[in-house]
Design a protein around this motif. Structure first.
Motif, PDB file in Angstrom:
ATOM      1  N   PHE A  66       0.841  -1.192   0.000  1.00 24.96           N
ATOM      2  CA  PHE A  66       0.000   0.000   0.000  1.00 24.96           C
ATOM      3  C   PHE A  66       0.877   1.243   0.000  1.00 24.96           C
ATOM      4  O   PHE A  66       2.080   1.205   0.310  1.00 24.96           O
ATOM      5  N   GLU A  67       0.270   2.379  -0.364  1.00 27.26           N
ATOM      6  CA  GLU A  67       0.953   3.663  -0.394  1.00 27.26           C
ATOM      7  C   GLU A  67       0.306   4.612   0.601  1.00 27.26           C
ATOM      8  O   GLU A  67      -0.886   4.501   0.896  1.00 27.26           O
ATOM      9  N   VAL A  68       1.129   5.571   1.087  1.00 28.68           N
ATOM     10  CA  VAL A  68       0.661   6.572   2.042  1.00 28.68           C
ATOM     11  C   VAL A  68       1.033   7.947   1.514  1.00 28.68           C
ATOM     12  O   VAL A  68       2.190   8.186   1.137  1.00 28.68           O
ATOM     13  N   ASN A  69       0.062   8.829   1.496  1.00 27.05           N
ATOM     14  CA  ASN A  69       0.326  10.223   1.155  1.00 27.05           C
ATOM     15  C   ASN A  69       0.743  10.935   2.435  1.00 27.05           C
ATOM     16  O   ASN A  69      -0.098  11.290   3.273  1.00 27.05           O
ATOM     17  N   THR A  70       2.054  11.142   2.603  1.00 24.10           N
ATOM     18  CA  THR A  70       2.536  11.729   3.860  1.00 24.10           C
ATOM     19  C   THR A  70       2.159  13.201   3.989  1.00 24.10           C
ATOM     20  O   THR A  70       2.229  13.752   5.094  1.00 24.10           O
ATOM     21  N   ARG A  71       1.775  13.845   2.887  1.00 22.32           N
ATOM     22  CA  ARG A  71       1.300  15.234   2.981  1.00 22.32           C
ATOM     23  C   ARG A  71      -0.112  15.290   3.540  1.00 22.32           C
ATOM     24  O   ARG A  71      -0.484  16.233   4.245  1.00 22.32           O
ATOM     25  N   ALA A  72      -0.922  14.287   3.237  1.00 27.51           N
ATOM     26  CA  ALA A  72      -2.324  14.300   3.675  1.00 27.51           C
ATOM     27  C   ALA A  72      -2.531  13.613   5.021  1.00 27.51           C
ATOM     28  O   ALA A  72      -3.515  13.876   5.718  1.00 27.51           O
ATOM     29  N   PRO A 103      -8.975  14.938   4.124  1.00 26.33           N
ATOM     30  CA  PRO A 103      -8.204  14.804   2.887  1.00 26.33           C
ATOM     31  C   PRO A 103      -8.995  13.997   1.856  1.00 26.33           C
ATOM     32  O   PRO A 103      -9.947  13.295   2.190  1.00 26.33           O
ATOM     33  N   GLU A 104      -8.583  14.112   0.588  1.00 25.20           N
ATOM     34  CA  GLU A 104      -9.240  13.339  -0.462  1.00 25.20           C
ATOM     35  C   GLU A 104      -8.960  11.846  -0.301  1.00 25.20           C
ATOM     36  O   GLU A 104      -9.858  11.009  -0.382  1.00 25.20           O
ATOM     37  N   ASN A 105      -7.688  11.504  -0.095  1.00 29.68           N
ATOM     38  CA  ASN A 105      -7.310  10.091  -0.001  1.00 29.68           C
ATOM     39  C   ASN A 105      -5.935  10.018   0.639  1.00 29.68           C
ATOM     40  O   ASN A 105      -4.997  10.665   0.176  1.00 29.68           O
ATOM     41  N   VAL A 106      -5.794   9.212   1.699  1.00 28.09           N
ATOM     42  CA  VAL A 106      -4.526   9.108   2.421  1.00 28.09           C
ATOM     43  C   VAL A 106      -3.809   7.814   2.085  1.00 28.09           C
ATOM     44  O   VAL A 106      -2.610   7.801   1.826  1.00 28.09           O
ATOM     45  N   TYR A 107      -4.541   6.709   2.084  1.00 27.52           N
ATOM     46  CA  TYR A 107      -3.960   5.391   1.836  1.00 27.52           C
ATOM     47  C   TYR A 107      -4.519   4.839   0.529  1.00 27.52           C
ATOM     48  O   TYR A 107      -5.691   5.043   0.198  1.00 27.52           O
ATOM     49  N   ASP A 108      -3.684   4.087  -0.188  1.00 27.64           N
ATOM     50  CA  ASP A 108      -4.132   3.527  -1.459  1.00 27.64           C
ATOM     51  C   ASP A 108      -3.446   2.185  -1.695  1.00 27.64           C
ATOM     52  O   ASP A 108      -2.267   2.007  -1.380  1.00 27.64           O
ATOM     53  N   SER A 109      -4.214   1.232  -2.225  1.00 30.99           N
ATOM     54  CA  SER A 109      -3.656  -0.062  -2.616  1.00 30.99           C
ATOM     55  C   SER A 109      -4.398  -0.545  -3.847  1.00 30.99           C
ATOM     56  O   SER A 109      -5.633  -0.510  -3.892  1.00 30.99           O
ATOM     57  N   GLU A 110      -3.658  -0.997  -4.845  1.00 30.87           N
ATOM     58  CA  GLU A 110      -4.288  -1.487  -6.072  1.00 30.87           C
ATOM     59  C   GLU A 110      -4.954  -2.844  -5.870  1.00 30.87           C
ATOM     60  O   GLU A 110      -5.994  -3.126  -6.469  1.00 30.87           O
ATOM     61  N   GLU A 161      -7.675  15.210  -6.541  1.00 25.77           N
ATOM     62  CA  GLU A 161      -8.743  14.410  -5.936  1.00 25.77           C
ATOM     63  C   GLU A 161      -8.229  13.109  -5.319  1.00 25.77           C
ATOM     64  O   GLU A 161      -8.918  12.095  -5.305  1.00 25.77           O
ATOM     65  N   GLY A 162      -6.991  13.155  -4.833  1.00 28.96           N
ATOM     66  CA  GLY A 162      -6.440  11.986  -4.159  1.00 28.96           C
ATOM     67  C   GLY A 162      -6.123  10.832  -5.077  1.00 28.96           C
ATOM     68  O   GLY A 162      -6.007   9.691  -4.620  1.00 28.96           O
ATOM     69  N   ASP A 163      -5.957  11.125  -6.366  1.00 30.87           N
ATOM     70  CA  ASP A 163      -5.691  10.068  -7.351  1.00 30.87           C
ATOM     71  C   ASP A 163      -4.190   9.764  -7.367  1.00 30.87           C
ATOM     72  O   ASP A 163      -3.385  10.551  -7.871  1.00 30.87           O
ATOM     73  N   PHE A 164      -3.818   8.597  -6.820  1.00 29.79           N
ATOM     74  CA  PHE A 164      -2.410   8.238  -6.718  1.00 29.79           C
ATOM     75  C   PHE A 164      -1.772   7.978  -8.089  1.00 29.79           C
ATOM     76  O   PHE A 164      -0.557   8.008  -8.210  1.00 29.79           O
ATOM     77  N   SER A 165      -2.581   7.722  -9.107  1.00 29.67           N
ATOM     78  CA  SER A 165      -2.023   7.465 -10.438  1.00 29.67           C
ATOM     79  C   SER A 165      -1.559   8.742 -11.119  1.00 29.67           C
ATOM     80  O   SER A 165      -0.957   8.702 -12.187  1.00 29.67           O
ATOM     81  N   THR A 166      -1.837   9.905 -10.489  1.00 29.50           N
ATOM     82  CA  THR A 166      -1.441  11.182 -11.076  1.00 29.50           C
ATOM     83  C   THR A 166       0.056  11.226 -11.372  1.00 29.50           C
ATOM     84  O   THR A 166       0.489  11.742 -12.411  1.00 29.50           O
TER      85      THR A 166
END
Length: 656
Positions: free
Chosen positions: A412-418, A424-431, A596-601
């Motif tokens: 998983f990924e973490v947005n350390t800024r958010a 926030p829009e999205n903090v944690y993300d996993s495909e 919008e918290g899109d990690f693919s950006t």
């Protein structure tokens, strides 16, 4: 004397004439008032099951002739009347229906007789004699009797069996016959080959025949007394026999205690109930296994008098089962379809559970404000809990991680800024996997992370799990002031700062504040250190490219292919393009948040307009919160100000 004789003859003729007239008069009267009679009798259903809710029958009598009373009497096999009715008035040429309840009778075959000429029915216990105009046989049986224990499907009569149309190999009972009646079970092979006798049957004292359809070959069958004959011009009405098959297997040969696996059912039948048993497992064990997955308690039937559980309405497919609290060992499961002879067995080895979770990297680092990636490797489990941070660093979140693609790890990924900020829009993300945050998802994450004071006997606050418990945990750690009015987003006064953050994996999600005021997992599996470093601007390269519009190229590689690096002090021709390449960190989390918290950006790119507020350090969300990224020429030209990058003019077609 002669005169006297004439008088005698005349009288004799007159009397004779009277007699003839009387005979004719009587004949006319008889023809004009024919006796009433019952001419037809039907009974529905043709048999009675004493175990059924409704044990009544409809008796319909058709009458002809004058108006009379209609009655009925029911006699057992010895001719003794066991039930009767009083007379019921019937209009001429009409139908009369009775609805007697026969639930008090004993099993057996009975004669039902009706009279439509006003004859009273014989009294109960009297002999039925020659009472009645019409009669029929009625079968009374008890499908719940011990003699029918092995019967899987009970049909009131042949018509009910034909209506069903298909047998799957059940033990079958059919009522509606006379006691001792011979019945032939025949297979209709084809119009050319005709019928083939499959089995000779004899009805029992209740008028019931029993046969095992699993012993029959696939085909079309019918039941008839031996005298009936059929040919291609007169084919019988048949029912199909298609013995059920069943294949059952576990997807894995081995599973650990507490682990799960899939079990596959495959049959030629649509839905069916399955009895499940296994040596070494009691009914509670079996129910635990088969309700720890796709089935629930409502799908399982358990009878303490049986050695098996029954799974209702099984159909072909894969079903998850779980072996929580099942002792290690080799188990042989037996699966028997409840109403047919179809069965199969499947083995599985349950091993001692050795739950483990380990961080792929014991020490990792990333820049504050960027996107960090973590991988947790799992063994003998598909999930774990991780505490991010501790009281020393001034921030804590608890995560539930679940392997959702069965690769034995969670990435998983973490947005350390958010992370740690409000809304926030999205903090944690996993495909591929599941990540739940106690701060942002709330409630009882996973099976419910729990928080305790010094030991697991003392919950913090009024609850062990959920938001109230977590907020009380944070208050106890002095990370928030008031658990009733604050939550996990009130821990930070500014975005997550550069520091060393402890990561702790816990098997059961139970976290404790020990006597030293520090946090620990009740059952720690692994720990790691995450170093968050200061953002930096490591280097800038100036490129030039041939004359064209600044937004001519959509792809970064196209821009770089057209570009030539300029040495320090180099010159750029008028109308050439200038390309500034900066190696910077700490800004990518903000870019993702603004998109919008899109990690693919970060991989797909985005329009400059979508990140301009971040770089301009402006707007409702970023005023004083963004990044000062300024590009300005050293010298002004003539009366003009020094050239600088203006984000306010960025459009949707300006790509970064």
């Amino acid at each position: 004397m002669t005169d006297g004789n004439y008088r005698s003859k005349a009288r004799a003729v007159f009397l004779a004439a009277l007699m003839v007239l009387s005979v004719f008069a009587g004949t006319v009267a008889f023809a004009g008032s024919a006796s009433a009679a019952a001419t037809d009798l039907t009974v529905s259903p043709g048999s009675v099951d004493l175990s059924a809710e409704d044990t009544s029958v409809d008796v319909t009598v058709t009458t002809e002739g004058a108006t009379e009373e209609v009655s009925w009497a029911l006699a057992d096999s010895s001719g003794t009347v066991v039930a009767n009715s009083g007379g019921t008035s019937a209009a001429a040429n009409s139908e009369v229906t009775f609805n007697p309840d026969l639930g008090d009778l004993s099993s057996g075959t009975y004669t039902l007789a009706v009279a439509g000429d006003g004859t009273a029915a014989p009294a109960v216990d009297d002999d039925i004699g020659d009472y009645g105009d019409q009669e029929t046989t009625l079968s009374v049986y008890d499908s719940g009797a011990d003699e029918y224990d092995d019967v899987d499907a009970f049909y009131s009569d042949t018509g009910a069996l034909l209506e069903e149309g298909l047998l799957w190999g059940q033990e079958v009972a059919v009522g509606g016959y006379d006691a001792g009646e011979s019945v032939v079970l025949s297979e209709w092979q084809s119009d050319e080959d005709g019928a083939r006798t499959a089995e000779q049957l004899t009805a029992d004292d209740s008028g019931v025949i029993v046969f095992d359809s699993s012993q029959l070959e696939d085909g079309d069958y019918f039941l008839e007394p031996p005298a009936e004959g059929y040919d291609s011009d007169n084919p019988p009405e048949t029912f199909e026999v298609l013995p059920q098959n069943l294949d059952v297997e576990f997807d894995d040969e081995e599973v650990s205690t507490g682990g799960t696996t899939d079990i596959t059912f495959d049959s030629n039948r649509g839905t069916y109930n399955v009895d499940v048993s296994a040596d070494g497992l009691d009914l509670d064990d079996l129910e635990t296994i088969f309700t720890n997955g796709d089935w629930t308690d409502g799908d399982i039937t358990q009878d303490d008098d049986d050695d098996h559980i029954t799974i209702d309405a099984v159909s072909d497919g894969d079903y998850e089962v779980g072996f929580s609290e099942i002792d290690p060992g080799e188990y042989n499961f037996e699966f028997n379809v409840s109403d047919t002879s179809a069965s199969d067995t499947a083995n599985i080895n349950v091993t001692e559970e050795d739950v483990d979770a380990s961080f792929a990297e014991g020490v990792s680092s990333d820049t504050a404000g960027d996107i960090a990636e973590f991988t947790i490797e799992l063994s003998d489990t598909d999930h774990t809990y991780v505490q991010f941070g501790d009281s020393d660093v001034g921030f804590v979140d608890v995560l539930y991680l679940e392997d959702d693609n069965d690769d034995d790890e969670v990435t998983f990924e973490v947005n350390t800024r958010a992370l740690g900020t409000t809304n926030p829009e999205n903090v944690y993300d996993s495909e591929d996997d599941i990540v739940e945050s106690q701060i942002y998802d709330g409630g009882a994450i996973g099976d419910g992370a729990a928080y305790y004071d010094e030991d697991t006997d003392t919950p913090i606050g009024n609850a062990e799990t959920g938001d109230d418990a977590f907020n009380a945990y944070l208050e106890e750690l002095d990370l928030i002031d008031d658990a009733d009015t604050e939550d996990g987003t009130d821990q930070l006064t500014r975005p997550l700062q550069a520091a060393d953050y402890e990561l702790t994996a816990a098997a059961d999600g139970e976290f404790i504040i020990n006597s030293d005021g520090n946090t620990e997992a009740d059952e720690e599996l692994d720990s790691a250190l995450f170093e968050l470093t200061q953002p930096s601007l490591d280097g800038i390269t100036i490129h030039k490219a041939p004359e064209d519009n600044a937004d001519q190229d959509d792809e970064l590689q196209d821009v770089l292919d057209a570009a030539t690096a300029i040495d320090e002090g180099g010159e750029v021709a008028l109308d050439d393009r200038v390309i500034i390449q900066a190696e910077a960190s700490g800004l990518y989390g903000a870019m993702v948040e603004e998109n919008e918290g899109d990690f693919s950006t970060l991989e797909d790119g985005t329009a400059l307009a979508n990140v301009a507020p971040v770089f301009a350090n402006a707007g409702d969300d970023w005023d004083g919160e963004g990044i000062n990224f300024v590009v300005e020429a050293d010298d002004a030209t003539g009366n003009q100000d020094a050239t600088e990058l203006d984000y306010t003019g960025a459009g949707e077609s300006d790509a970064t």
